[in-house]
Design a protein around this motif. Structure first.
Motif, short mmCIF file in Angstrom:
data_model
loop_
_atom_site.label_atom_id
_atom_site.label_comp_id
_atom_site.label_asym_id
_atom_site.label_seq_id
_atom_site.Cartn_x
_atom_site.Cartn_y
_atom_site.Cartn_z
N PRO A 1 -42.93 -16.35 33.87
CA PRO A 1 -42.61 -17.41 34.83
C PRO A 1 -43.83 -18.13 35.41
O PRO A 1 -43.67 -19.17 36.05
CB PRO A 1 -41.86 -16.66 35.93
CG PRO A 1 -42.38 -15.26 35.85
CD PRO A 1 -42.65 -15.00 34.41
N ASN B 1 -32.20 -24.97 34.99
CA ASN B 1 -32.19 -26.45 34.95
C ASN B 1 -31.13 -27.01 35.91
O ASN B 1 -30.28 -27.81 35.50
CB ASN B 1 -31.87 -26.95 33.53
CG ASN B 1 -33.00 -26.66 32.57
OD1 ASN B 1 -34.15 -26.99 32.82
ND2 ASN B 1 -32.69 -26.01 31.47
N ALA C 1 -40.42 -21.96 41.64
CA ALA C 1 -41.79 -21.69 41.19
C ALA C 1 -42.16 -20.21 41.36
O ALA C 1 -43.23 -19.87 41.86
CB ALA C 1 -42.78 -22.59 41.93
N VAL D 1 -34.72 -21.77 39.87
CA VAL D 1 -33.60 -21.07 39.26
C VAL D 1 -32.71 -20.63 40.42
O VAL D 1 -33.21 -20.20 41.47
CB VAL D 1 -34.07 -19.91 38.35
CG1 VAL D 1 -34.75 -18.80 39.13
CG2 VAL D 1 -32.92 -19.36 37.53
C1 LIG Z 1 -35.97 -25.11 29.90
S1 LIG Z 1 -35.64 -23.79 31.00
C2 LIG Z 1 -36.74 -22.61 30.35
C3 LIG Z 1 -36.42 -21.19 30.76
C4 LIG Z 1 -37.45 -20.19 30.28
N1 LIG Z 1 -37.43 -20.06 28.84
C5 LIG Z 1 -37.25 -18.81 30.93
O1 LIG Z 1 -36.89 -17.86 30.22
O2 LIG Z 1 -37.46 -18.71 32.15
C6 LIG Z 1 -36.47 -24.33 32.47
C7 LIG Z 1 -35.81 -23.80 33.72
O3 LIG Z 1 -36.20 -22.44 33.91
C8 LIG Z 1 -36.27 -22.15 35.29
N2 LIG Z 1 -37.64 -21.71 35.59
C9 LIG Z 1 -38.66 -21.58 34.72
N3 LIG Z 1 -39.75 -21.06 35.33
C10 LIG Z 1 -39.39 -20.85 36.62
C11 LIG Z 1 -40.08 -20.33 37.76
N4 LIG Z 1 -41.35 -19.89 37.69
N5 LIG Z 1 -39.41 -20.25 38.93
C12 LIG Z 1 -38.11 -20.66 39.02
N6 LIG Z 1 -37.42 -21.18 37.97
C13 LIG Z 1 -38.06 -21.26 36.79
C14 LIG Z 1 -35.88 -23.43 36.03
O4 LIG Z 1 -34.47 -23.37 36.26
C15 LIG Z 1 -36.21 -24.49 35.01
O5 LIG Z 1 -35.45 -25.68 35.23
#
Ligand SMILES: C[S@@+](CC[C@H](N)C(=O)[O-])C[C@H]1O[C@@H](n2cnc3c(N)ncnc32)[C@H](O)[C@@H]1O
Length: 244
Positions: free
Chosen positions: A12, A164, A196, A222
């Protein structure tokens, strides 16, 4: 030279959440391919070529990576979180499926810590019982299917993780999701907005559905919805191991 392809999750955000397996693959790679902000997380070094690309070109990016591996390069495709969760692993296999020459390539998927698990850990244990994950973007599926899956998740009393949730291109959808959830779950259900996670910008906020607003989410968030039993323990949120 024999090429290979690794489809790797960078976690993340925090360096400490990148697995040793992914770090080793990156150290051995000749090429790194991925969406611009993810490739930006890779330190440049001699012998390594970085190939950042725009978010909307997943299939082209996957083909480029497969072609380079077939030509003998050692290629890592990077995703944030886990590469199998709304990310590049499926995109690579969708392209590989179409071309028998790719079927014999040395390909491996290297897991990473996905956002919902990092967020759940930061909040306590809101996913401590059965749960499901839904991508709220309607770029790759119709809105009607998102709504059907939300209804099914509530019907099954799953805790849910929403990826997302909201973007500038889709400002309205998440407001509709919150309205639907209030109708289905009632206004007291707990919902956590985790933004984040594991980065210096991390913020965590748990409210009831009555208090939740669309503006609490953006593309770096998320969202974790509790099940009927999810509750607070001081500053933590958790879902008990047993539900009757
Ligand atoms: C295209 S998806 C990719 C997910 C990624 N492959 C995963 O396993 O976390 C992108 C979404 O993941 C979530 N996301 C990714 N990194 C994050 C983080 N550090 N904190 C919170 N949400 C995160 C958000 O909902 C964002 O809109």
């Amino acid at each position: 030279m024999t090429g290979w392809l690794r489809i790797a999750g960078l976690g993340p955000g925090a360096e400490g959440m990148v697995t040793p397996e992914v770090t080793a693959a990156l150290a051995d790679a000749t090429d790194v391919v991925g969406y611009i902000p993810y490739v930006a997380r890779i330190a440049p070094r001699a012998g390594l070529t970085l190939h950042p690309s725009d978010n909307r070109v997943e299939a082209e990016r996957a083909r480029h990576a497969l072609d380079m591996a077939a030509a003998g390069r050692r290629v890592v495709v990077v995703s944030s979180g886990d590469p199998g969760v709304f990310a590049m692993a499926s995109a690579v296999f969708e392209v590989a499926e179409t071309e028998p020459a790719f079927h014999t390539l040395d390909i491996a998927v290297l897991p990473g810590i996905t956002a919902m698990l990092a967020a759940a850990a930061a909040a306590g244990a809101p996913l401590g019982h059965d749960f499901c994950a839904i991508n709220l973007s309607d770029n790759l599926k119709p809105w009607s299917l998102i709504e059907r899956r939300l209804r099914a998740g509530v019907e099954g009393d799953f805790a849910m993780a929403f990826y997302n949730p909201r973007s500038k291109a889709r400002p309205e959808g998440f407001a509709r999701v919150l309205d639907l959830l209030r109708d289905l779950c009632g206004s007291d259900r707990l919902i956590t907005f985790a933004r984040a996670v594991s980065t210096p910008d991390q913020s965590l906020r748990t409210v009831t559905l009555a208090e939740a607003t669309p503006q609490m989410a953006d593309m770096r968030t998320v969202v974790l919805l509790g099940n009927r039993a999810t509750r607070r323990a001081g500053r933590w949120v958790y879902t008990p191991r047993g539900v009757s």
